[in-house]
Each structure stands twice: as structure tokens, then as C-alpha cells.
Design a protein around this motif. Structure first.
Motif, PDB file in Angstrom:
ATOM      1  N   ILE A 212       0.837  -1.199   0.000  1.00  0.00           N
ATOM      2  CA  ILE A 212       0.000   0.000   0.000  1.00  0.00           C
ATOM      3  C   ILE A 212       0.872   1.250   0.000  1.00  0.00           C
ATOM      4  O   ILE A 212       0.578   2.242  -0.669  1.00  0.00           O
ATOM      5  CB  ILE A 212      -0.943  -0.004   1.229  1.00  0.00           C
ATOM      6  N   GLU A 213       1.980   1.187   0.735  1.00  0.00           N
ATOM      7  CA  GLU A 213       2.870   2.345   0.847  1.00  0.00           C
ATOM      8  C   GLU A 213       3.492   2.708  -0.492  1.00  0.00           C
ATOM      9  O   GLU A 213       3.833   3.877  -0.730  1.00  0.00           O
ATOM     10  CB  GLU A 213       3.972   2.059   1.877  1.00  0.00           C
ATOM     11  N   ALA A 214       3.628   1.722  -1.379  1.00  0.00           N
ATOM     12  CA  ALA A 214       4.260   1.985  -2.680  1.00  0.00           C
ATOM     13  C   ALA A 214       3.340   2.740  -3.642  1.00  0.00           C
ATOM     14  O   ALA A 214       3.828   3.327  -4.622  1.00  0.00           O
ATOM     15  CB  ALA A 214       4.702   0.669  -3.323  1.00  0.00           C
ATOM     16  N   ARG A 215       2.050   2.749  -3.367  1.00  0.00           N
ATOM     17  CA  ARG A 215       1.098   3.342  -4.311  1.00  0.00           C
ATOM     18  C   ARG A 215       1.357   4.825  -4.549  1.00  0.00           C
ATOM     19  O   ARG A 215       1.254   5.305  -5.679  1.00  0.00           O
ATOM     20  CB  ARG A 215      -0.334   3.137  -3.804  1.00  0.00           C
ATOM     21  N   ASP A 216       1.673   5.556  -3.482  1.00  0.00           N
ATOM     22  CA  ASP A 216       1.880   7.008  -3.614  1.00  0.00           C
ATOM     23  C   ASP A 216       3.322   7.407  -3.327  1.00  0.00           C
ATOM     24  O   ASP A 216       3.607   8.590  -3.105  1.00  0.00           O
ATOM     25  CB  ASP A 216       0.944   7.755  -2.650  1.00  0.00           C
ATOM     26  N   ILE A 217       4.217   6.442  -3.355  1.00  0.00           N
ATOM     27  CA  ILE A 217       5.588   6.748  -2.953  1.00  0.00           C
ATOM     28  C   ILE A 217       6.284   7.687  -3.938  1.00  0.00           C
ATOM     29  O   ILE A 217       7.193   8.438  -3.548  1.00  0.00           O
ATOM     30  CB  ILE A 217       6.400   5.445  -2.758  1.00  0.00           C
TER      31      ILE A 217
END
Length: 230
Positions: A212-217
Motif C-alpha cells: 500500500i505504501e508503494a502506491r503514492d511513494i
């Protein structure tokens, strides 16, 4: 040649006999001391197993029966009741203090720490969480991360980053690792240590692409690059 081999065999046998004789002499000369040592070892072993079976296991059973109601209150978000209990039920704090040598008492340290964090008593929460030793792939990093959360609330950001990194690196996995990498990155941003934040965000981008953290990284990376004047 045969005589030489026979002589070597004879010498070997004599060496063994001499060694055995010296061993027997040592045992004979130190028999009393050796008997005391063996008796002491046997006594220690007996005490250990007696402690586990006759003391620790009953305490474990007691703690297990006591923690059930506290866990129920915890699941209902009744953190103060879960922590301190009432006239009928023990809370996590008492269970942790009274049965700290048991597995259940150890677990109560974790629950007590989380309750105290939710109640805003951050230093006390840290104290309990640091006593907790799970050795579990999922629970241990969450405990480290909770310590990080408490340090953030206490404005001890360097300590917070340290524990977030510790949480992220404990038994790396696709769930907890990116969560705590992101939290550590946010703390480094607050500390204006943008290079460290950028390194962590790039790890999320490259190594935890499905998280999930990679989605807007990418947005976080772009923001850091702007702050760094890139």
C-alpha cells in the motif's frame, strides 16, 4: 617391517594403558570433589525441572485464565479497563507485573504498552513495550513500531526513527517492513534529513512494489527531491 609395526602397536597400547592409569589415579584422588560436582549438577537439573513443572506451569495456567477478560476489554477499545482491570478482573498491568516470568505475562507487557500508548501515557508505554520479547515475525515489529510511535509523541524523533528502522528490519516482509520504512522516512523528513528519507522511499518503490505504501511513494520521492533542490 613387521617388527616395527608390532612395536608401534605395543607403544600405542602402552600409551592407552598409561592414560587410563592416570585417569583412574585422578578419579581416585579427586573422588570426593567429583562426587560433589556430579551431585550439584543433578541438583540443578532437578531444581530446573521442578521449577518449570511445579511453579512455572501453575503460574502460566493462572495467568492464562486471568488475561482472557482483559483481552476482551482491549478488543472493545476499553483500554483503561483492559489495563487496570476492576474488582473482579485483573488488568494487563497487574498480570504483567505478577506473572512476568510466564509467556502470558510477557504478552501482557505488549498489551499494557499498547493500552498506555492509546491513553497517552507514552513513557510508561515504552517501558512496558521494551519488556516484551515475542520473537514473532509479526508481533515483534509492531511492538518496535509502537515504541517509535510513543517517541514521536514525546518529540524524541531520533529515537523514533531508530525504532521504526528496527521494526522495518526485523524479519523483513511485505506487510510490516514498508509500513515502518514509510514512518521512518516521515520522521527523517521532520528532522530535515532528506537524504535518509529518500533512501527509504526508494527502497519501498523498488523492493515493495505491491505494498500500500508503494502506491503514492512517487509523490513522496518527488517532494523530497524538490526539498533537496533536485
Amino acid at each position: 617391517m613387521a617388527d616395527k609395526k608390532k612395536q608401534q602397536t605395543t607403544d600405542t597400547v602402552e600409551s592407552i594403558d598409561n592414560a587410563l592409569t592416570r585417569t583412574e589415579q585422578f578419579i581416585e584422588q579427586n573422588q570426593k570433589s567429583l562426587t560433589i560436582i556430579v551431585a550439584a549438577i543433578l541438583a540443578i537439573v532437578a531444581i530446573y525441572f521442578g521449577y518449570k513443572k511445579l511453579y512455572l506451569q501453575p503460574k502460566e495456567n493462572e495467568a492464562s485464565s486471568q488475561i482472557f477478560q482483559a483481552q476482551y476489554y482491549f478488543e472493545q477499545d476499553s483500554f483503561r479497563l483492559a489495563l487496570y482491570g476492576n474488582e473482579n478482573d485483573l488488568g494487563f498491568a497487574t498480570i504483567a507485573d505478577r506473572y512476568g516470568m510466564t509467556r502470558t505475562g510477557n504478552l501482557a507487557n505488549y498489551y499494557a504498552g499498547i493500552c498506555l500508548r492509546e491513553l497517552g501515557e507514552y513513557q510508561k508505554a515504552i517501558d512496558y513495550l521494551k519488556k516484551f520479547d515475542a520473537g514473532d515475525q509479526m508481533v515483534t515489529p509492531i511492538a518496535y513500531g509502537a515504541i517509535g510511535d510513543c517517541y514521536v509523541e514525546l518529540n524524541k524523533l531520533k529515537d523514533a526513527a531508530k525504532f521504526y528502522i528496527k521494526a522495518a528490519n526485523y524479519e523483513k516482509n511485505d506487510f510490516t517492513t514498508p509500513i515502518f520504512l514509510k514512518k521512518a522516512g516521515m520522521v527523517y523528513e521532520e528532522l530535515k534529513q532528506y537524504d535518509k528519507a529518500l533512501d527509504l522511499y526508494n527502497i519501498i518503490k523498488n523492493d515493495f512494489t505491491k505494498s500500500i505504501e508503494a502506491r503514492d511513494i512517487e509523490k513522496d520521492i518527488a517532494r523530497i527531491n524538490t526539498l533537496m533542490g533536485k
